[in-house]
Design a protein around this motif. Structure first.
Motif, PDB file in Angstrom:
ATOM      1  N   LYS A 136      -0.198  10.586  -1.939  1.00  0.00           N
ATOM      2  CA  LYS A 136       0.586  11.539  -1.232  1.00  0.00           C
ATOM      3  C   LYS A 136       0.422  11.525   0.318  1.00  0.00           C
ATOM      4  O   LYS A 136       1.529  11.540   1.051  1.00  0.00           O
ATOM      5  CB  LYS A 136       0.363  12.944  -1.755  1.00  0.00           C
ATOM      6  CG  LYS A 136       1.228  13.956  -1.032  1.00  0.00           C
ATOM      7  CD  LYS A 136       1.174  15.421  -1.655  1.00  0.00           C
ATOM      8  CE  LYS A 136       2.212  16.102  -1.387  1.00  0.00           C
ATOM      9  NZ  LYS A 136       2.225  17.708  -1.909  1.00  0.00           N
ATOM     10  N   PRO A 137      -0.710  11.212   0.825  1.00  0.00           N
ATOM     11  CA  PRO A 137      -0.466  11.495   2.349  1.00  0.00           C
ATOM     12  C   PRO A 137       0.312  10.247   2.990  1.00  0.00           C
ATOM     13  O   PRO A 137       0.703  10.524   3.976  1.00  0.00           O
ATOM     14  CB  PRO A 137      -2.297  10.853   2.700  1.00  0.00           C
ATOM     15  CG  PRO A 137      -3.109  11.660   1.472  1.00  0.00           C
ATOM     16  CD  PRO A 137      -2.040  11.122   0.394  1.00  0.00           C
ATOM     17  N   ALA A 138       0.076   9.073   2.454  1.00  0.00           N
ATOM     18  CA  ALA A 138       1.175   8.179   3.073  1.00  0.00           C
ATOM     19  C   ALA A 138       2.518   8.569   2.934  1.00  0.00           C
ATOM     20  O   ALA A 138       3.338   7.987   3.733  1.00  0.00           O
ATOM     21  CB  ALA A 138       0.840   6.658   2.323  1.00  0.00           C
ATOM     22  N   TRP A 139       2.891   9.030   1.731  1.00  0.00           N
ATOM     23  CA  TRP A 139       4.045   9.420   1.488  1.00  0.00           C
ATOM     24  C   TRP A 139       4.580  10.650   2.495  1.00  0.00           C
ATOM     25  O   TRP A 139       5.571  10.239   3.076  1.00  0.00           O
ATOM     26  CB  TRP A 139       4.339   9.895  -0.014  1.00  0.00           C
ATOM     27  CG  TRP A 139       5.781  10.675  -0.229  1.00  0.00           C
ATOM     28  CD1 TRP A 139       6.915   9.893  -0.596  1.00  0.00           C
ATOM     29  CD2 TRP A 139       6.094  11.861  -0.144  1.00  0.00           C
ATOM     30  NE1 TRP A 139       8.116  10.519  -0.950  1.00  0.00           N
ATOM     31  CE2 TRP A 139       7.616  11.987  -0.749  1.00  0.00           C
ATOM     32  CE3 TRP A 139       5.496  13.238   0.015  1.00  0.00           C
ATOM     33  CZ2 TRP A 139       8.117  13.362  -0.831  1.00  0.00           C
ATOM     34  CZ3 TRP A 139       6.028  14.302  -0.027  1.00  0.00           C
ATOM     35  CH2 TRP A 139       7.455  14.349  -0.421  1.00  0.00           C
ATOM     36  N   GLN A 140       3.656  11.487   2.675  1.00  0.00           N
ATOM     37  CA  GLN A 140       4.079  12.489   3.542  1.00  0.00           C
ATOM     38  C   GLN A 140       4.146  11.908   5.068  1.00  0.00           C
ATOM     39  O   GLN A 140       5.056  12.555   5.823  1.00  0.00           O
ATOM     40  CB  GLN A 140       2.720  13.446   3.283  1.00  0.00           C
ATOM     41  CG  GLN A 140       3.117  14.792   3.839  1.00  0.00           C
ATOM     42  CD  GLN A 140       1.769  15.823   3.348  1.00  0.00           C
ATOM     43  OE1 GLN A 140       2.020  15.894   2.091  1.00  0.00           O
ATOM     44  NE2 GLN A 140       1.166  16.416   4.037  1.00  0.00           N
ATOM     45  N   ALA A 170      10.846   6.838  -1.361  1.00  0.00           N
ATOM     46  CA  ALA A 170       9.635   6.758  -0.427  1.00  0.00           C
ATOM     47  C   ALA A 170       8.536   6.983  -1.428  1.00  0.00           C
ATOM     48  O   ALA A 170       7.431   6.400  -1.193  1.00  0.00           O
ATOM     49  CB  ALA A 170       9.447   7.822   0.542  1.00  0.00           C
ATOM     50  N   PHE A 171       8.751   7.735  -2.306  1.00  0.00           N
ATOM     51  CA  PHE A 171       7.555   7.943  -3.505  1.00  0.00           C
ATOM     52  C   PHE A 171       7.333   6.565  -4.258  1.00  0.00           C
ATOM     53  O   PHE A 171       6.242   5.977  -4.377  1.00  0.00           O
ATOM     54  CB  PHE A 171       8.001   8.969  -4.448  1.00  0.00           C
ATOM     55  CG  PHE A 171       7.300   9.014  -5.642  1.00  0.00           C
ATOM     56  CD1 PHE A 171       5.775   9.532  -5.866  1.00  0.00           C
ATOM     57  CD2 PHE A 171       7.627   8.499  -6.914  1.00  0.00           C
ATOM     58  CE1 PHE A 171       5.074   9.247  -6.950  1.00  0.00           C
ATOM     59  CE2 PHE A 171       7.005   8.368  -8.343  1.00  0.00           C
ATOM     60  CZ  PHE A 171       5.613   8.803  -8.023  1.00  0.00           C
ATOM     61  N   ASN A 172       8.393   5.908  -4.648  1.00  0.00           N
ATOM     62  CA  ASN A 172       8.437   4.496  -5.403  1.00  0.00           C
ATOM     63  C   ASN A 172       7.953   3.700  -4.437  1.00  0.00           C
ATOM     64  O   ASN A 172       7.211   2.753  -5.016  1.00  0.00           O
ATOM     65  CB  ASN A 172       9.838   4.352  -5.980  1.00  0.00           C
ATOM     66  CG  ASN A 172      10.102   4.903  -7.095  1.00  0.00           C
ATOM     67  OD1 ASN A 172       9.583   5.553  -7.832  1.00  0.00           O
ATOM     68  ND2 ASN A 172      11.633   5.029  -7.267  1.00  0.00           N
TER      69      ASN A 172
END
Lengths: 335, 253, 92
Positions: free
Chosen positions: B196-200, B106-108
């Motif tokens: 970060k917000p989209a990942w979160q 999800a980070f990648n």
């Protein structure tokens, strides 16, 4: 990859007993279909012996694929280049896929995959003895691709015309996908053959260890295999064990010479009258011993399969539990 | 550092993350809970090994010292590796394997999603290919997080534990250091904090569906991607990965 | 414990042709079946679309139905060769 003999029959099993008139009539019609090269499909009538032979052969073949992943898997984390790592990984993945196609073909005959797994894990089912030998150096990976897959291809190509439709179709797919397996192995051997003295030593040592076990892959000699005749009549098999073994030796001896390797058989010699290579006696005692469970790695291989299956149980159960929960939720939403 | 050196360092990080995660997945061969999943895991491992090859080849070109993908993968020791602590974590049980894959993929997905617009053309091209792959990884591992989280009592407990264990290593992914900042300033890499917000959002949505609790953000270790303080695992991973090249230096295979 | 249910897999090899049966697999539910079908049957870039169908949802003819279902040979008027058209009539 492949299983051997493909007709390793439990002791005591005899050819079919005489049958009723009706059965004899059905069987004659069945044999006519086979003789006319019409494929048999899952719901067609078939003699019990045919079904039993197929279940045994296809499941031995499937088990061999998944046990066969283990000796090569032993090197995937240690492959010496990223290209080799990717190739090896893709090849082992193919073997898992082939096991899966074969279990599916077997399921069309009325057994479940779980039953087949249980037979294997309980030590009741056979698989190719070749996978009970260890992979000690990187050269083993090359030898397996070149010779073990080479032997497999020789066995599997005729199976694409096997009389049982689902098995033949699985074999067509498998043969197509496996076409790179032998070539990658030979290329790997070639790199070692052209490399340093240590690399050449590795390669010769691997050949010395694998040569006889590879010849055993074609199954016991024809004189000890009454089952072959019936399988050939049913067109489950198209060549005898000895025919295929000879064809294999004839094909690989020049390939070994090209690599500068010496085949560990003092009796190996070209016979101009026969137009074939003569070769020494395969150590059949060893073959039967390994098949019965006493090879260098039988216990280790089965232990890994058992552990993987047991450790995966909670995952398989959880996925089913989730599916059931979701089904109920959807039902209550619809209500 | 010159831009070129910074870029080398940056691309090396991308390559090392893919390499070490791919290597971890290789360890799992033959251990999947069912044959079908064996196929899926091997595909994902192949994707990461492939990404590692592309990134490391490019890193070697940037460096300009004639090192290729294999020299970078096989002849550096721990101190010169630049992979996040997350990818160094052991496979653990299937819940840990899937949780790590999910959090990292999800980070990648966010990272590569940004890199396709990078000012560095080559990086953008590699990211475009890799993005398609990681989207599938996120989907597949996410499906497993949901099934195990909302499956049986045992699977729920195991997955909750896995998410908690691995949450610790999510901080490093989004904590920019001077390399990240320099790349962001050049328009080559993203502002990590902005990813970060989209990942979160993605992670929290999956955890919710999986009936899992999102762990609290406490202190989180760093030191993997800058090589300042790796985990003890890395040395063992490398000793296996690099065995042949170490035992027989300089040969062709 | 019972295993995952069986699904049949159909793949459209390329646009313009119908989905074709390629094999089967076991999966816990339809979404997983779809993903696993992709991992199993599309490793070499085969396919632009996948269907998965629970094997239990298929209703099949039985071998006993064979005569009743598949041998309506007497209706030869369904075949173009049944009709006599003089050879000088073109484009027919």
């Amino acid at each position: 990859m492949y299983t051997q003999g493909l007709d390793l029959v439990p002791k005591g099993e005899k050819p079919e007993a005489p049958k009723s008139e009706e059965e004899a009539r059905l069987e004659a019609a069945f044999q006519r279909k086979i003789d006319e090269e019409i494929r048999i499909e899952p719901t067609d009538w078939m003699p019990e012996g045919y079904r039993r032979t197929l279940i045994r052969q296809i499941s031995q073949h499937a088990h061999s694929e998944i046990v066969g992943m283990l000796p090569e898997g032993n090197w995937v984390t240690r492959a010496p280049t990223l290209r080799r790592k990717a190739i090896l990984l893709a090849k082992i993945q193919d073997e898992a896929g082939h096991g899966l196609y074969l279990y599916s073909a077997c399921e069309t005959l009325g057994v479940t995959r779980e039953e087949l797994y249980e037979q294997l894990l309980a030590g009741k089912a056979k698989y190719s003895s070749i996978f009970n030998y260890p992979t000690l150096t990187w050269a083993d990976i090359g030898i397996i691709g070149w010779l073990v897959d080479g032997a497999a291809i020789m066995n599997q190509v005729p199976l694409q015309r096997c009389s049982y439709g689902p098995y033949a179709r699985a074999m067509i797919r498998i043969c197509k996908e496996e076409s790179f397996h032998q070539r990658q192995g030979y290329e790997l051997c070639l790199a070692l053959a052209e490399g340093s003295p240590e690399q050449r030593r590795m390669l010769q040592d691997a050949l010395n260890r694998w040569w006889w076990p590879v010849l055993m892959m074609f199954g016991p000699p024809d004189k000890d295999s009454w089952h072959t005749a019936q399988s050939m009549k049913w067109k489950i098999k198209r060549f005898t064990n000895d025919e295929l073994r000879q064809k294999f030796v004839d094909a690989v001896v020049p390939q070994a010479e090209r690599l500068g390797l010496k085949i560990p058989d003092p009796h190996l010699k070209w016979n101009p009258e026969r137009g074939h290579y003569d070769f020494g006696e395969v150590p059949w005692d060893e073959f039967w011993r390994v098949i019965k469970g006493d090879g260098p790695c039988n216990r280790q291989r089965m232990e890994q399969r058992r552990r993987a299956w047991e450790e995966g149980r909670w995952v398989r159960e959880a996925a089913l539990a989730y599916a059931e929960k979701r089904r109920r939720r959807q039902q209550s939403e619809a209500a | 550092m010159e831009t070129r050196e910074v870029l080398f360092e940056y691309v090396l990080r991308l390559g090392d993350n893919a390499l070490i995660l791919g290597q971890r997945l290789c360890e799992l061969l033959g251990w999947a809970p069912e044959l079908e999943e064996e196929m899926a895991l091997a595909n994902i491992a192949l994707d990461y090994i492939g990404q590692a090859r592309m990134f490391l080849s490019y890193a070697g070109e940037i460096e300009g010292k004639g090192r290729d993908e294999d020299q970078l993968a096989y002849t550096r020791d721990v101190l010169d590796f630049r992979c996040a602590l997350m990818v160094q974590q052991p496979n653990g049980d299937f819940a840990h394997t899937m949780a790590r894959l999910f959090l990292m993929s999800a980070f990648n997905e966010q990272l590569y999603g940004w890199l396709v617009r990078s000012k560095d053309q080559r990086l953008a091209e590699i990211a475009e290919k890799a993005l398609k792959e990681v989207r599938y990884h996120v989907r597949h591992s996410g499906e497993w997080v949901i099934r195990l989280g909302d499956g049986t009592e045992e699977s729920h407990r195991r997955m909750q534990r896995a998410i908690e264990d691995l949450w610790l290593y999510t901080g490093e992914l989004f904590t920019p250091d001077e390399v990240d900042q320099a790349m962001a300033a050049e328009g080559i890499g993203p502002d990590l904090a902005a990813l970060k917000p989209a990942w979160q959002q993605k992670v929290e949505a999956v955890l919710r569906e999986a009936t899992l609790e999102r762990p609290a953000d406490g202190w989180m270790p760093t030191g993997g991607k800058d090589g300042r303080m790796h985990s003890e695992h890395l040395g063992h991973i490398l000793s296996e990965l690099q065995f042949l090249q170490r035992a027989y230096p300089g040969l062709r295979w | 414990m019972k295993g995952w249910p069986l699904y049949e897999v159909f793949i459209r090899p390329r646009n313009g042709v119908a989905h074709r049966h390629v094999g089967s697999l076991h999966a816990p539910d339809p979404e997983m079946a779809l993903e696993l079908a992709r991992d199993l049957y599309c490793r070499r870039g085969e396919g632009t679309s996948i269907w998965v169908v629970p094997a239990s949802a298929i209703t099949a003819s039985r071998p006993e139905d064979k005569d009743a279902f598949f041998e309506p040979l007497e209706k030869e008027y369904r075949h173009p060769s049944h009709y006599n058209i003089p050879p000088d009539v073109k484009n027919m």
